[in-house]
Design an enzyme around this catalytic site. Structure first.
Site, PDB file in Angstrom:
ATOM      1  N   CYS A   3       3.299   1.272  -8.505  1.00  0.00           N
ATOM      2  CA  CYS A   3       3.355   0.583  -9.786  1.00  0.00           C
ATOM      3  C   CYS A   3       3.892   1.513 -10.873  1.00  0.00           C
ATOM      4  O   CYS A   3       4.382   2.607 -10.599  1.00  0.00           O
ATOM      5  CB  CYS A   3       1.956   0.109 -10.178  1.00  0.00           C
ATOM      6  SG  CYS A   3       1.144  -0.885  -8.891  1.00  0.00           S
ATOM      7  N   GLU A  49      -1.437   4.607  -3.702  1.00  0.00           N
ATOM      8  CA  GLU A  49      -2.261   4.035  -2.647  1.00  0.00           C
ATOM      9  C   GLU A  49      -3.310   5.066  -2.232  1.00  0.00           C
ATOM     10  O   GLU A  49      -2.993   6.241  -2.043  1.00  0.00           O
ATOM     11  CB  GLU A  49      -1.413   3.685  -1.413  1.00  0.00           C
ATOM     12  CG  GLU A  49      -0.359   2.617  -1.631  1.00  0.00           C
ATOM     13  CD  GLU A  49      -0.926   1.226  -1.857  1.00  0.00           C
ATOM     14  OE1 GLU A  49      -2.118   1.000  -1.533  1.00  0.00           O
ATOM     15  OE2 GLU A  49      -0.184   0.367  -2.365  1.00  0.00           O
ATOM     16  N   SER A  52       8.132   7.232   6.055  1.00  0.00           N
ATOM     17  CA  SER A  52       9.240   8.193   6.072  1.00  0.00           C
ATOM     18  C   SER A  52       8.773   9.511   6.696  1.00  0.00           C
ATOM     19  O   SER A  52       7.580   9.746   6.873  1.00  0.00           O
ATOM     20  CB  SER A  52       9.765   8.450   4.654  1.00  0.00           C
ATOM     21  OG  SER A  52       8.993   9.438   3.998  1.00  0.00           O
ATOM     22  N   GLY A  53       9.743  10.363   6.989  1.00  0.00           N
ATOM     23  CA  GLY A  53       9.445  11.672   7.576  1.00  0.00           C
ATOM     24  C   GLY A  53       9.449  12.797   6.559  1.00  0.00           C
ATOM     25  O   GLY A  53       9.427  13.974   6.936  1.00  0.00           O
ATOM     26  N   ASP A 100      -7.696  -1.254  -3.357  1.00  0.00           N
ATOM     27  CA  ASP A 100      -8.128   0.136  -3.512  1.00  0.00           C
ATOM     28  C   ASP A 100      -8.347   0.480  -4.983  1.00  0.00           C
ATOM     29  O   ASP A 100      -9.045   1.452  -5.297  1.00  0.00           O
ATOM     30  CB  ASP A 100      -7.119   1.098  -2.881  1.00  0.00           C
ATOM     31  CG  ASP A 100      -5.706   0.953  -3.425  1.00  0.00           C
ATOM     32  OD1 ASP A 100      -5.411  -0.093  -4.040  1.00  0.00           O
ATOM     33  OD2 ASP A 100      -4.889   1.873  -3.227  1.00  0.00           O
ATOM     34  N   LEU A 119       3.359  -3.630  -8.412  1.00  0.00           N
ATOM     35  CA  LEU A 119       3.988  -3.979  -7.143  1.00  0.00           C
ATOM     36  C   LEU A 119       2.839  -4.229  -6.181  1.00  0.00           C
ATOM     37  O   LEU A 119       2.148  -3.291  -5.768  1.00  0.00           O
ATOM     38  CB  LEU A 119       4.888  -2.845  -6.643  1.00  0.00           C
ATOM     39  CG  LEU A 119       5.519  -3.048  -5.258  1.00  0.00           C
ATOM     40  CD1 LEU A 119       6.414  -4.281  -5.237  1.00  0.00           C
ATOM     41  CD2 LEU A 119       6.311  -1.809  -4.838  1.00  0.00           C
ATOM     42  N   ALA A 120       2.576  -5.473  -5.850  1.00  0.00           N
ATOM     43  CA  ALA A 120       1.387  -5.844  -5.080  1.00  0.00           C
ATOM     44  C   ALA A 120       1.573  -5.485  -3.607  1.00  0.00           C
ATOM     45  O   ALA A 120       2.516  -5.961  -2.957  1.00  0.00           O
ATOM     46  CB  ALA A 120       1.112  -7.333  -5.236  1.00  0.00           C
ATOM     47  N   ILE A 121       0.664  -4.649  -3.092  1.00  0.00           N
ATOM     48  CA  ILE A 121       0.690  -4.210  -1.694  1.00  0.00           C
ATOM     49  C   ILE A 121      -0.596  -4.620  -0.978  1.00  0.00           C
ATOM     50  O   ILE A 121      -0.575  -5.112   0.138  1.00  0.00           O
ATOM     51  CB  ILE A 121       0.867  -2.673  -1.599  1.00  0.00           C
ATOM     52  CG1 ILE A 121       2.135  -2.220  -2.334  1.00  0.00           C
ATOM     53  CG2 ILE A 121       0.879  -2.215  -0.139  1.00  0.00           C
ATOM     54  CD1 ILE A 121       3.428  -2.676  -1.731  1.00  0.00           C
ATOM     55  N   ASN A 152      -1.263   3.948 -10.258  1.00  0.00           N
ATOM     56  CA  ASN A 152      -0.041   3.865  -9.456  1.00  0.00           C
ATOM     57  C   ASN A 152      -0.274   4.624  -8.163  1.00  0.00           C
ATOM     58  O   ASN A 152      -0.627   5.799  -8.192  1.00  0.00           O
ATOM     59  CB  ASN A 152       1.127   4.491 -10.234  1.00  0.00           C
ATOM     60  CG  ASN A 152       2.373   4.669  -9.376  1.00  0.00           C
ATOM     61  OD1 ASN A 152       2.610   3.909  -8.451  1.00  0.00           O
ATOM     62  ND2 ASN A 152       3.168   5.686  -9.692  1.00  0.00           N
TER      63      ASN A 152
END
Length: 601
Positions: free
Chosen positions: A2, A71, A354-355, A94, A46-48, A69
């Site tokens: 977010c 997770e 991602s790595g 969360d 940004l809804a997750i 902002n």
């Protein structure tokens, strides 16, 4: 993922909404503005997790108000602990767990969190603003502070106004690095909260304090067998991937031709209860293209693979987007294909693994080889090295030898490591590296030069280049990127492993390679890594030549404090004539010129 905003400056709500909507790409699902007392809070969502309106922000929990902002990957275990302590929850997000955890434990909640985050909480009963940033600086946190007035935001653009002034010291740092590192920003009176720190603003006294809650520790190596270490690391990586698969929206994984993204994607495909989409950018230029290798990986791990080809025209079309969303000067040219990758990803997924971070902990970059070689070279007496460098300085050897001459004259491996990140030859008239003191202490935590280099990579480059690149490129298209290698447990564990478990000449990232063999045959992944880069030197001579010549005129160059104009003009002409490659320095000034125009400086 977010965008956050909080301030005690008496802006009207519509002004704040306009400010945060200037970075509206960070949160297209909801814009929230709330005024409590003399504090105004703004949020782009940004809804997750928990897609319902009940989890919109600013989020209220008793006397506490949060804008957040990121997770928290382990929020379910923290939630269980809070329920046992008598808390009840109205959402499945969360966000509510984070604010309830702060109410229960105060700043000590930070040590419990495993995630990427930047947040501010207004404690209205005690008139305190409590803010924090994650351990590795994955999520951005800017703040303006002057005489008790403050603005906090996820990006710089909403803070910039007609009275903003350029920080000349930050410009000089940018000339060396190609980015502006924390705690600096490109503007006076605007700063970045360093990773692993929290900030408390006492509204009653009009004061602020900043305190560290996490940092790298002195290295203590484990007494452990290689097989045992490999098993423990593998289990840790599986868990780091597993907790990052929690999502109420479609999820995928970036997949290049490299070890790190292949391992993350392979683990995700094996443990996920639903098919995983993988995303690759291929380049028309075969010297930069890894798409064929990525396609081989995908076939073996059985992912649904989406490949996008990128030509010079495709990447250069992203230049205006780069200036729009990277609202500080940022000269990592791989941001262009990163933007393109995320634009494609958004068509299929809102979350992508991602790595990123694997190279720092497991010695993946080419410069780790250079550190080993320089450490051997450093054993040659200084007087002898000085003599060799003097010989190499003669014109008979040509300009190409100047780079080697500069290396030979460096005193000690620590100075060599610093030069990797700030360059051997500065464009500044008078170079000042006092700012590096902030970071140098991280190079004193191990007796191994290669670990010293890795630690500076983590603290300086990862936060200020890699994490910025990924955050802005993904958020430009409202995509959330999660990297298991940036799990602090993986970073802490890797630093305890013997060097030869992670690095052997000609076999960087040894332990990761041996874990990956359990998913992909070694003959498939053991191919030269090309990196996520673009043919910048060629583009500057061809596609961008006219615009660069127009932008980097003498009138503009005179605006840049501490710039050695004569030296830069020599490098620019030399590059355009095909004599030498000065693409990074040219790109730095080109991006800076675009930034000056964007914000009317």
């Amino acid at each position: 993922m977010c965008g956050i905003y909080i301030s005690n400056i008496p802006f009207e709500s519509d002004v704040v909404e306009k400010k945060i909507n200037s970075i509206g790409f960070r949160g297209p699902d909801n814009t929230g503005v709330k005024k409590i007392d003399d504090i105004i809070l703004g949020h782009l969502r940004l809804a997750i997790l928990d897609l319902e309106e009940r989890s919109n922000q600013p989020f209220v929990f008793g006397d506490f108000y949060i804008v957040y902002n990121g997770e928290i990957y382990n929020f379910l275990s923290i939630k269980s602990e809070l329920i046992q302590l008598g808390h009840s929850f109205a959402t499945t997000s969360d966000t509510e767990v984070l604010i309830a955890g702060y109410k229960q434990w105060g700043y000590k909640i930070l040590s419990k969190l495993n995630g990427m985050f930047a947040f501010s909480i207004y404690d209205s009963a005690n008139r305190i603003i409590f803010s924090a940033r994650d351990r590795l600086g994955v999520k951005p946190f800017y703040y303006y502070w002057k005489e008790g007035q403050f603005e906090i935001c996820s990006q710089l653009r909403p803070i910039i106004n007609k009275n903003s002034r350029i920080n000349e010291e930050a410009i000089s740092i940018y000339l060396d690095c190609g980015y502006v590192p924390s705690p600096y920003s490109i503007l006076m009176d605007v700063f970045k909260l360093p990773p692993g720190n929290f900030m408390t603003i006492d509204l009653k006294s009009g004061t602020k304090s900043i305190q560290e809650y996490w940092n790298l520790k002195p290295v203590v190596l484990k007494d452990i067998s290689y097989e045992e270490a490999k098993k423990e690391l593998h289990s840790l990586l599986i868990d780091a991937v597993k907790i990052r698969l929690q999502s109420d929206v479609p999820l995928g994984s970036f997949l290049s031709g490299g070890i790190d993204s292949a391992l993350v994607s392979a683990i995700a495909c094996k443990i996920s209860d639903r098919p995983i989409n993988t995303f690759t950018i291929g380049f028309e230029d075969p010297d930069y293209d890894e798409s064929k290798v990525a396609a081989q990986f995908s076939k073996i791990i059985q992912s649904n693979h989406i490949e996008t080809k990128c030509g010079s025209k495709d990447a250069l079309e992203m230049l205006s987007k780069l200036i729009e969303v990277y609202d500080e000067p940022f000269a990592d040219s791989s941001a262009l294909p990163s933007l393109l990758l995320n634009s494609v990803t958004k068509q299929y997924a809102t979350v992508a693994l991602s790595g990123d971070g694997g190279d720092e902990s497991f010695f993946g970059y080419n410069h780790f080889d250079s550190v080993i070689k320089f450490n051997k070279l450093n054993k040659i007496p200084a007087v002898l090295r000085k003599g060799i460098s003097t010989i190499l300085g003669f014109k008979i050897f040509g300009n190409r030898m100047q780079h080697l001459k500069s290396i030979l004259e460096l005193k000690g491996v620590i100075n060599f490591i610093k030069a990797i990140f700030i360059g051997y030859d500065s464009l500044q008239i008078k170079r000042n590296t006092d700012w590096l003191v902030w970071y140098e202490k991280c190079m004193m935590l191990s007796s191994f030069p290669i670990q010293n280099a890795a630690d500076l990579n983590l603290k300086l480059w990862l936060e200020n280049d890699s994490n910025v690149k990924v955050d802005r490129a993904s958020m430009a298209y409202s995509v959330e990127v999660r990297s298991p290698f940036l799990d602090y447990r993986v970073i802490e564990y890797a630093r305890t492993l013997p060097i030869d478990f992670r690095y052997q000449p000609g076999r960087r990232k040894k332990i990761l390679r041996d874990i990956l063999k359990e998913y992909i045959p070694e003959e498939v992944f053991d191919q030269p890594k090309k990196g996520f880069s673009i043919p910048l030197d060629k583009w500057i001579r061809e596609d961008l030549k006219d615009d660069i010549s127009k932008e980097l005129n003498e009138n503009f160059l005179k605006k840049i404090p501490n710039l050695n104009i004569e030296k830069f003009q020599f490098q620019l002409n030399s590059h355009l004539n095909g004599k030498q490659n000065h693409s990074f320095n040219i790109w730095k000034l080109y991006i800076l010129s675009k930034w000056y125009k964007e914000f009317n400086f």
